[in-house]
Design an enzyme around this catalytic site. Structure first.
Site, short mmCIF file in Angstrom:
data_model
loop_
_atom_site.label_atom_id
_atom_site.label_comp_id
_atom_site.label_asym_id
_atom_site.label_seq_id
_atom_site.Cartn_x
_atom_site.Cartn_y
_atom_site.Cartn_z
CD GLU A 31 38.02 41.69 22.46
OE1 GLU A 31 38.85 42.63 22.46
OE2 GLU A 31 38.34 40.50 22.70
CG ASP B 154 42.28 48.26 26.85
OD1 ASP B 154 41.07 48.57 26.88
OD2 ASP B 154 42.70 47.09 26.95
CB ILE B 155 44.65 53.00 30.76
CG1 ILE B 155 45.59 54.10 31.26
CG2 ILE B 155 44.62 51.87 31.79
CD1 ILE B 155 45.17 55.47 30.92
CG ASP B 156 46.16 47.33 29.46
OD1 ASP B 156 45.43 47.91 28.62
OD2 ASP B 156 46.14 46.10 29.65
CB ALA C 202 43.55 55.02 34.94
CG ASP D 64 48.75 40.96 23.45
OD1 ASP D 64 49.70 40.74 24.23
OD2 ASP D 64 47.58 41.14 23.85
C1 5GW Z 1 40.76 44.84 36.38
C2 5GW Z 1 40.77 43.47 36.49
C3 5GW Z 1 40.53 42.70 35.40
C4 5GW Z 1 40.30 43.31 34.17
C5 5GW Z 1 40.29 44.68 34.06
C6 5GW Z 1 40.52 45.44 35.17
C7 5GW Z 1 40.55 46.87 35.06
C8 5GW Z 1 40.38 47.48 33.82
C9 5GW Z 1 40.81 47.70 36.19
O1 5GW Z 1 40.97 47.27 37.35
N1 5GW Z 1 40.89 49.05 36.01
C10 5GW Z 1 40.72 49.61 34.78
O2 5GW Z 1 40.83 50.84 34.67
N2 5GW Z 1 40.44 48.82 33.71
C11 5GW Z 1 40.22 49.48 32.41
O3 5GW Z 1 39.62 48.58 31.48
C12 5GW Z 1 41.54 49.92 31.79
O4 5GW Z 1 41.35 51.06 30.99
C13 5GW Z 1 41.88 48.73 30.93
O5 5GW Z 1 42.82 49.05 29.92
C14 5GW Z 1 40.51 48.37 30.39
C15 5GW Z 1 40.38 46.93 29.87
O6 5GW Z 1 40.89 46.01 30.81
P1 5GW Z 1 42.23 45.20 30.48
O7 5GW Z 1 43.22 46.10 29.83
O8 5GW Z 1 42.72 44.52 31.71
O9 5GW Z 1 41.72 44.12 29.45
P2 5GW Z 1 42.63 43.29 28.43
O10 5GW Z 1 41.65 42.48 27.65
O11 5GW Z 1 43.39 44.25 27.57
O12 5GW Z 1 43.58 42.45 29.25
MN MN Z 2 44.20 46.11 27.98
#
Ligand code: 5GW
Ligand code: MN
Length: 345
Positions: free
Chosen positions: A296, A204-206, A115, A319
């Site tokens: 990935e 992933d955290i989101d 995060a 998703d």
């Molecule tokens: C910030 C901008 C673009 C892409 C990723 C980030 C980002 C990712 C960030 O600012 N802070 C962060 O902690 N992450 C970590 O990377 C989170 O754990 C996140 O779940 C993981 C992967 O990035 P995601 O979730 O944006 O990628 P997608 O492919 O799920 O959209």
């Molecule tokens: Mn994600």
């Protein structure tokens, strides 16, 4: 009659020869390694003592429907990969049986999640739902990497769950945050997780969990099939195809498209995976190329040539933006909708 006599004679003669000279020796090459193992990158010696104590625990009697070979639980989905790895779908397993078996093993599962920057806002939803739905009743160590430890909300976790907050620097480019996850995971396995946990999952955290994600996810090397590409022909999947990248998969190759948001396995297999993927990322960087879907793409290349021993169906990473087809009966884990512009910059 004569033939039989001859046979007996031959046998007696042979026995005599063997008795006199010993059993003929078939020469073996002297322990030649079959393949070269690069010690630095792929070999990790875990300090391990084989436990030979045998304790017989008495499992409670269980009653459940009998399985029948000619009555598959589901016929609408693929249950097994061509290399005989199970693909986990709702309706194909009995959670009570799995729980009873795993409780005897007392395994500890680690979860690595990041995060950084604005993604701290996802911590509460992730941990709150994981505390309830992730390996409920089993020991889990959450390892949360963040550049804002002070912003981690204080939450009461179940007694078998532990949270470790690990400070980490932030990177200027967003691609680097997610790409460096592989490196950070591999170095933490080397320095401590190999002593602390049996299995390790990167998530992933989101995301949020809505249904149980239990011990059915546990195996040596586990990949999750992406909800975006689960029915696409391999040549239209999002693999990196440019041969200049270390993540390149030649056209005509590819099994499934795996999501980098959720993968895992035994500590030593995840070490091999993250070390190999980060090596690919680093070499691409040196060659001025970045793979199409960042880490990935490297994960997909790795899992093509190191087949996962278990596959999680898209139930395990659904998703939110997609409408759910009939075969995906439950949404166990799903990405949280996010305003990309707002959260990333
Ligand atoms: C910030 C901008 C673009 C892409 C990723 C980030 C980002 C990712 C960030 O600012 N802070 C962060 O902690 N992450 C970590 O990377 C989170 O754990 C996140 O779940 C993981 C992967 O990035 P995601 O979730 O944006 O990628 P997608 O492919 O799920 O959209
Ligand atoms: Mn994600």
């Amino acid at each position: 009659m004569d033939i039989r006599k001859e046979h007996i004679l031959v046998v007696i003669l042979m026995a005599g020869i063997i008795g006199f000279f010993g059993i003929p020796h078939i020469s073996q090459p002297s322990c030649q390694p079959v393949r070269q193992v690069d010690l630095d990158e792929t070999f990790l010696v875990l300090p391990r003592e084989t436990d030979l104590n045998v304790t017989f625990s008495v499992l409670p009697r269980m009653s459940y429907p009998q399985p029948f070979l000619d009555k598959p639980r589901r016929t609408d989905v693929l249950l097994m990969s061509p290399w005989l790895a199970p693909i986990v779908w709702e309706g194909t397993f009995n959670r009570d049986i799995l729980n009873a078996q795993y409780r005897q093993k007392n395994v500890i599962v680690g979860v690595a999640t990041f995060a950084v920057k604005k993604y701290v806002r996802f911590i509460e939803g992730f941990l709150g739902s994981a505390n309830k739905f992730f390996l409920s009743g089993h020991r889990v160590n959450f390892y949360l990497f963040t550049d804002h430890p002070e912003k981690v909300p204080s939450m009461k976790l179940a007694p078998e769950k532990r949270l470790f907050i690990i400070p980490v620097q932030n990177y200027s480019r967003w691609q680097d945050i997610s790409m460096n996850r592989m490196d950070i995971i591999s170095s933490h396995i080397r320095s401590r997780w190999r002593y602390e946990v049996d299995y390790l999952y990167s998530m992933d955290i989101d995301v949020q969990m809505f249904e149980h994600i239990g011990v059915e996810i546990i195996d040596t090397l586990v990949g999750t099939i992406s909800s975006w590409q689960y029915t696409k022909p391999r040549d239209s999947n999002s693999y990196e195809r440019r041969p200049e990248s270390r993540a390149a998969i030649p056209s005509g190759e590819g099994d499934f498209y795996y999501a980098a948001s959720f993968y895992g396995g035994s500590v030593s297999e995840v070490y091999r995976l993250t070390t190999a993927c980060f090596k690919g990322v680093t070499e691409d960087r040196a060659n001025g190329i970045e793979a199409k879907w960042h880490e990935e793409s490297h994960l997909n290349k790795y899992l093509l040539y190191h087949k996962p021993t278990r596959l999680l169906s898209p139930e395990y990473y659904w998703d939110e933006e997609l409408s759910r087809p009939r075969i995906v009966r439950v949404k166990r884990l799903s990405s949280v909708r996010k305003d990309l512009k707002e959260v990333r910059f």
